[in-house]
Write a protein that holds these residues in place. Sequence first.
Motif, PDB file in Angstrom:
ATOM      1  N   ASN A  19     -75.385  52.855  13.591  1.00 44.39           N
ATOM      2  CA  ASN A  19     -74.091  53.705  14.067  1.00 44.39           C
ATOM      3  C   ASN A  19     -73.220  52.372  13.999  1.00 44.39           C
ATOM      4  N   PRO A  20     -72.310  52.860  12.503  1.00 42.27           N
ATOM      5  CA  PRO A  20     -71.664  52.017  12.292  1.00 42.27           C
ATOM      6  C   PRO A  20     -70.306  52.025  13.260  1.00 42.27           C
ATOM      7  N   CYS A  21     -69.006  51.540  14.248  1.00 42.79           N
ATOM      8  CA  CYS A  21     -68.147  52.239  14.385  1.00 42.79           C
ATOM      9  C   CYS A  21     -67.670  52.611  12.700  1.00 42.79           C
ATOM     10  N   SER A  22     -65.812  53.021  13.612  1.00 44.14           N
ATOM     11  CA  SER A  22     -65.557  54.543  13.330  1.00 44.14           C
ATOM     12  C   SER A  22     -64.797  54.253  11.429  1.00 44.14           C
ATOM     13  N   GLY A  23     -65.395  55.097  10.682  1.00 39.03           N
ATOM     14  CA  GLY A  23     -65.319  55.369   9.750  1.00 39.03           C
ATOM     15  C   GLY A  23     -65.282  56.416   9.038  1.00 39.03           C
ATOM     16  N   TYR A  24     -64.668  56.710   8.587  1.00 35.90           N
ATOM     17  CA  TYR A  24     -64.634  57.679   6.860  1.00 35.90           C
ATOM     18  C   TYR A  24     -64.444  57.707   6.066  1.00 35.90           C
ATOM     19  N   LEU A  25     -64.530  58.868   4.770  1.00 39.29           N
ATOM     20  CA  LEU A  25     -64.553  58.966   3.726  1.00 39.29           C
ATOM     21  C   LEU A  25     -64.008  60.310   3.215  1.00 39.29           C
ATOM     22  N   VAL A  26     -62.990  60.974   3.327  1.00 37.76           N
ATOM     23  CA  VAL A  26     -62.007  61.809   2.236  1.00 37.76           C
ATOM     24  C   VAL A  26     -62.449  61.386   0.814  1.00 37.76           C
ATOM     25  N   SER A  27     -62.737  62.983   0.282  1.00 36.37           N
ATOM     26  CA  SER A  27     -62.879  62.918  -1.117  1.00 36.37           C
ATOM     27  C   SER A  27     -62.115  64.643  -1.244  1.00 36.37           C
ATOM     28  N   HIS A  28     -62.098  64.097  -2.270  1.00 30.92           N
ATOM     29  CA  HIS A  28     -61.287  65.832  -3.160  1.00 30.92           C
ATOM     30  C   HIS A  28     -61.249  65.378  -4.791  1.00 30.92           C
ATOM     31  N   GLY A  29     -62.325  66.546  -5.128  1.00 28.54           N
ATOM     32  CA  GLY A  29     -62.226  66.007  -6.882  1.00 28.54           C
ATOM     33  C   GLY A  29     -63.041  64.226  -7.136  1.00 28.54           C
ATOM     34  N   ASP A  30     -61.740  63.230  -8.230  1.00 26.73           N
ATOM     35  CA  ASP A  30     -61.835  62.571  -7.766  1.00 26.73           C
ATOM     36  C   ASP A  30     -60.996  61.269  -6.719  1.00 26.73           C
ATOM     37  N   PHE A 116     -54.438  44.036  -1.471  1.00 23.42           N
ATOM     38  CA  PHE A 116     -54.000  44.840   0.026  1.00 23.42           C
ATOM     39  C   PHE A 116     -52.408  45.488  -0.885  1.00 23.42           C
ATOM     40  N   ALA A 117     -52.279  46.768  -1.777  1.00 24.79           N
ATOM     41  CA  ALA A 117     -50.649  46.841  -1.166  1.00 24.79           C
ATOM     42  C   ALA A 117     -50.074  47.705  -0.476  1.00 24.79           C
ATOM     43  N   ILE A 118     -49.571  47.394   0.618  1.00 20.13           N
ATOM     44  CA  ILE A 118     -49.373  47.728   1.754  1.00 20.13           C
ATOM     45  C   ILE A 118     -48.515  48.324   2.363  1.00 20.13           C
ATOM     46  N   THR A 119     -48.462  50.031   3.385  1.00 17.74           N
ATOM     47  CA  THR A 119     -47.164  50.601   3.439  1.00 17.74           C
ATOM     48  C   THR A 119     -47.244  50.362   4.392  1.00 17.74           C
ATOM     49  N   GLU A 120     -45.807  50.409   5.990  1.00 19.58           N
ATOM     50  CA  GLU A 120     -47.061  50.001   6.795  1.00 19.58           C
ATOM     51  C   GLU A 120     -46.155  51.574   7.200  1.00 19.58           C
ATOM     52  N   LEU A 121     -47.225  52.505   8.191  1.00 18.84           N
ATOM     53  CA  LEU A 121     -47.062  53.760   9.320  1.00 18.84           C
ATOM     54  C   LEU A 121     -46.045  53.681   9.494  1.00 18.84           C
ATOM     55  N   HIS A 122     -45.192  55.152  10.152  1.00 13.99           N
ATOM     56  CA  HIS A 122     -44.413  55.341  11.148  1.00 13.99           C
ATOM     57  C   HIS A 122     -45.126  56.789  11.211  1.00 13.99           C
ATOM     58  N   ASP A 123     -44.294  57.407  12.287  1.00 19.95           N
ATOM     59  CA  ASP A 123     -43.895  58.565  12.543  1.00 19.95           C
ATOM     60  C   ASP A 123     -43.364  59.930  11.804  1.00 19.95           C
ATOM     61  N   GLY A 124     -44.031  60.395  11.267  1.00 19.52           N
ATOM     62  CA  GLY A 124     -43.404  61.337  10.378  1.00 19.52           C
ATOM     63  C   GLY A 124     -43.758  60.830   9.022  1.00 19.52           C
ATOM     64  N   HIS A 125     -44.194  60.052   8.850  1.00 19.28           N
ATOM     65  CA  HIS A 125     -44.769  58.886   7.143  1.00 19.28           C
ATOM     66  C   HIS A 125     -45.286  60.000   6.696  1.00 19.28           C
ATOM     67  N   ARG A 126     -45.036  60.583   5.098  1.00 12.94           N
ATOM     68  CA  ARG A 126     -46.004  60.948   4.172  1.00 12.94           C
ATOM     69  C   ARG A 126     -45.964  60.617   2.903  1.00 12.94           C
ATOM     70  N   ALA A 127     -47.001  60.955   2.217  1.00 15.42           N
ATOM     71  CA  ALA A 127     -47.940  59.909   1.360  1.00 15.42           C
ATOM     72  C   ALA A 127     -48.538  61.639   0.596  1.00 15.42           C
ATOM     73  N   THR A 128     -48.930  60.625  -1.272  1.00 12.76           N
ATOM     74  CA  THR A 128     -49.158  61.784  -1.831  1.00 12.76           C
ATOM     75  C   THR A 128     -50.565  60.552  -2.377  1.00 12.76           C
ATOM     76  N   VAL A 129     -51.381  60.722  -2.521  1.00 13.94           N
ATOM     77  CA  VAL A 129     -52.995  59.968  -2.964  1.00 13.94           C
ATOM     78  C   VAL A 129     -53.244  60.417  -4.201  1.00 13.94           C
ATOM     79  N   GLY A 130     -53.424  60.767  -4.854  1.00 14.84           N
ATOM     80  CA  GLY A 130     -54.250  61.363  -6.045  1.00 14.84           C
ATOM     81  C   GLY A 130     -54.021  63.110  -5.630  1.00 14.84           C
ATOM     82  N   SER A 131     -55.010  63.450  -5.007  1.00 14.64           N
ATOM     83  CA  SER A 131     -54.632  65.489  -4.860  1.00 14.64           C
ATOM     84  C   SER A 131     -54.899  65.568  -3.467  1.00 14.64           C
TER      85      SER A 131
END
Length: 250
Positions: A19-30, A116-131
């Motif tokens: 069991n590795p440490c925390s990591g997940y892959l979220v997928s939707h279509g491509d 890495f193309a880095i974007t720093e998170l903040h409370d309320g941050h919103r992003a669209t990644v593909g779908s």
Amino acid sequence: MDLSLTVLGCATPYPSTDNPCSGYLVSHGDTRVWMDAGTGTLGPLQRHTRLEDLDAIWISHLHADHSADLLTAYYALLFADVSRPPVTLYGPPGIADRLAGFLTNGPVRSPIEDAFAITELHDGHRATVGSLRLTTAAVEHGIPAFGVRIEAENRSLTYSGDTAACPSLVELARGTDVLLCEAESAEKTPDMAHHTPEDAGETASQAGAGRLVVTHVGRFLSPQEAVARASARYAGQVGYAAPGTTFTVG
């Protein structure tokens, strides 16, 4: 198209043999998002997607069991057989300097931004990644830390990251189809920085989540005990984030 969650690992605070440490892959279509990059997760990630095909990486906080494999991913992206533009990386404030501080071995700063193309998170941050649509909320872990809600086609997955029970996570998870919630602590302490299993059940119940998946279960709890204790506070279906498992959302 299915919105799915694949568990790469969920151990804390260090990986076990299976069991590795925390990591997940979220997928939707491509679309593919690597969500937390804990120790040992880069290996199993490649069973499901190539680094070339990742659309983004999202990091909840900078503890090593959630971010250490960014270091090996950096080497893969710049110095191996991977050919692609810098991968989008969402992470807490200071993530670029933290990576550079570890990876720089001489007078010249390692070129973190070439990988890495880095974007720093903040409370309320919103992003669209593909779908996928990602909404980030600050949570309570004693350091800058975030949870995320990921949505596609009227389905939603909410991930707690590491946090004590807090109103911001309940609001982020309001009406979500699946709540992936940490349950590290075996018992309540005055300086809580994690959920107990009962807390995870309470958070899912208060949010009206359709399903609860407990993860990041501490070493003084068995998965079966964590599920049973969470079920005492939540009437819906409760599962465990066993490594290698894929959950369909919705």
